[in-house]
Scaffold this motif. Structure first.
Motif, PDB file in Angstrom:
ATOM      1  N   GLY A  25       0.770  -1.237   0.000  1.00 38.69           N
ATOM      2  CA  GLY A  25       0.000   0.000   0.000  1.00 38.69           C
ATOM      3  C   GLY A  25       0.799   1.285   0.000  1.00 38.69           C
ATOM      4  N   GLU A  79      -6.033  -6.298  10.496  1.00 40.01           N
ATOM      5  CA  GLU A  79      -6.556  -5.899   9.188  1.00 40.01           C
ATOM      6  C   GLU A  79      -5.484  -6.056   8.110  1.00 40.01           C
ATOM      7  OE1 GLU A  79      -8.305  -1.995   9.300  1.00 40.01           O
ATOM      8  OE2 GLU A  79      -9.691  -2.575  10.908  1.00 40.01           O
ATOM      9  N   LYS A  80      -4.244  -5.676   8.424  1.00 41.48           N
ATOM     10  CA  LYS A  80      -3.160  -5.779   7.435  1.00 41.48           C
ATOM     11  C   LYS A  80      -2.853  -7.238   7.118  1.00 41.48           C
ATOM     12  CE  LYS A  80      -0.453  -3.804   4.594  1.00 41.48           C
ATOM     13  NZ  LYS A  80      -1.061  -3.068   3.483  1.00 41.48           N
ATOM     14  N   ALA A  82      -4.972  -9.747   7.212  1.00 38.83           N
ATOM     15  CA  ALA A  82      -6.080 -10.208   6.360  1.00 38.83           C
ATOM     16  C   ALA A  82      -5.907  -9.691   4.936  1.00 38.83           C
ATOM     17  CB  ALA A  82      -7.422  -9.762   6.946  1.00 38.83           C
ATOM     18  N   ASP A  83      -5.504  -8.433   4.812  1.00 37.94           N
ATOM     19  CA  ASP A  83      -5.265  -7.832   3.495  1.00 37.94           C
ATOM     20  C   ASP A  83      -4.128  -8.551   2.766  1.00 37.94           C
ATOM     21  OD1 ASP A  83      -5.511  -5.700   1.441  1.00 37.94           O
ATOM     22  OD2 ASP A  83      -3.565  -5.052   2.227  1.00 37.94           O
ATOM     23  N   LEU A  84      -3.041  -8.819   3.471  1.00 40.24           N
ATOM     24  CA  LEU A  84      -1.901  -9.514   2.860  1.00 40.24           C
ATOM     25  C   LEU A  84      -2.300 -10.906   2.390  1.00 40.24           C
ATOM     26  CD1 LEU A  84       0.916  -8.512   5.377  1.00 40.24           C
ATOM     27  CD2 LEU A  84       0.667  -7.695   3.016  1.00 40.24           C
ATOM     28  N   ARG A  85      -3.045 -11.636   3.223  1.00 34.31           N
ATOM     29  CA  ARG A  85      -3.487 -12.984   2.838  1.00 34.31           C
ATOM     30  C   ARG A  85      -4.395 -12.928   1.620  1.00 34.31           C
ATOM     31  NH1 ARG A  85      -3.753 -13.961   8.820  1.00 34.31           N
ATOM     32  NH2 ARG A  85      -1.922 -15.240   9.254  1.00 34.31           N
ATOM     33  N   SER A  86      -5.274 -11.920   1.549  1.00 35.97           N
ATOM     34  CA  SER A  86      -6.182 -11.789   0.402  1.00 35.97           C
ATOM     35  C   SER A  86      -5.424 -11.487  -0.888  1.00 35.97           C
ATOM     36  CB  SER A  86      -7.227 -10.703   0.655  1.00 35.97           C
ATOM     37  OG  SER A  86      -6.671  -9.404   0.520  1.00 35.97           O
ATOM     38  N   LYS A  87      -4.206 -10.962  -0.751  1.00 37.58           N
ATOM     39  CA  LYS A  87      -3.368 -10.645  -1.909  1.00 37.58           C
ATOM     40  C   LYS A  87      -2.345 -11.731  -2.186  1.00 37.58           C
ATOM     41  CE  LYS A  87      -4.086  -5.727  -1.406  1.00 37.58           C
ATOM     42  NZ  LYS A  87      -3.555  -4.457  -0.925  1.00 37.58           N
TER      43      LYS A  87
END
Length: 123
Positions: A25, A79-80, A82-87
């Motif tokens: 990000g 939150e970060k 979860a974001d990293l795993r989603s990417k």
């Protein structure tokens, strides 16, 4: 004296920009190519920038010690993560909580640089 930037050498500028911008990000502050096979990209660091350098003549020389990491502060580590795993980021080490106010994880960038994502709660 004030820290103005941290420089790392990368083997593939596009791949590194994807990781640092699209995955983590960070925002591109400026980029330029001062010569053939040489690219520089500064990422906004909110105080100290993060400079990526690709030198086509030195690609085989890019390496990082396990003794060095760079840390990025986030508001919410959960939150970060979860974001990293989603990417598609795998091999997340942690979270590690050395104190009641600090938690962090480690991941690797495309060239193997250890990146620490840190959440610091103020009391």
């Amino acid at each position: 004296m004030k820290l103005c930037w941290v420089t790392i050498h990368v083997t593939d500028m596009q791949q590194s920009k994807h990781f640092y911008c699209d995955v983590l990000g960070l925002k591109i502050k400026r980029e330029f190519a001062p010569g053939e096979g040489f690219k520089i990209c500064f990422l906004e660091g909110n105080g100290a920038d993060y400079e990526l350098i690709e030198d086509a003549s030195a690609r085989d020389e890019v390496s990082f010690s396990n003794s060095v990491s760079v840390g990025f502060l986030v508001d919410s580590l959960d939150e970060k993560m979860a974001d990293l795993r989603s990417k598609g980021v795998e091999n997340i080490i942690g979270p590690i909580a050395p104190s009641p106010n600090d938690r962090f994880i480690f991941i690797k960038d495309p060239d193997g640089m250890t990146v620490q994502i840190v959440e610091h709660k103020t009391v």
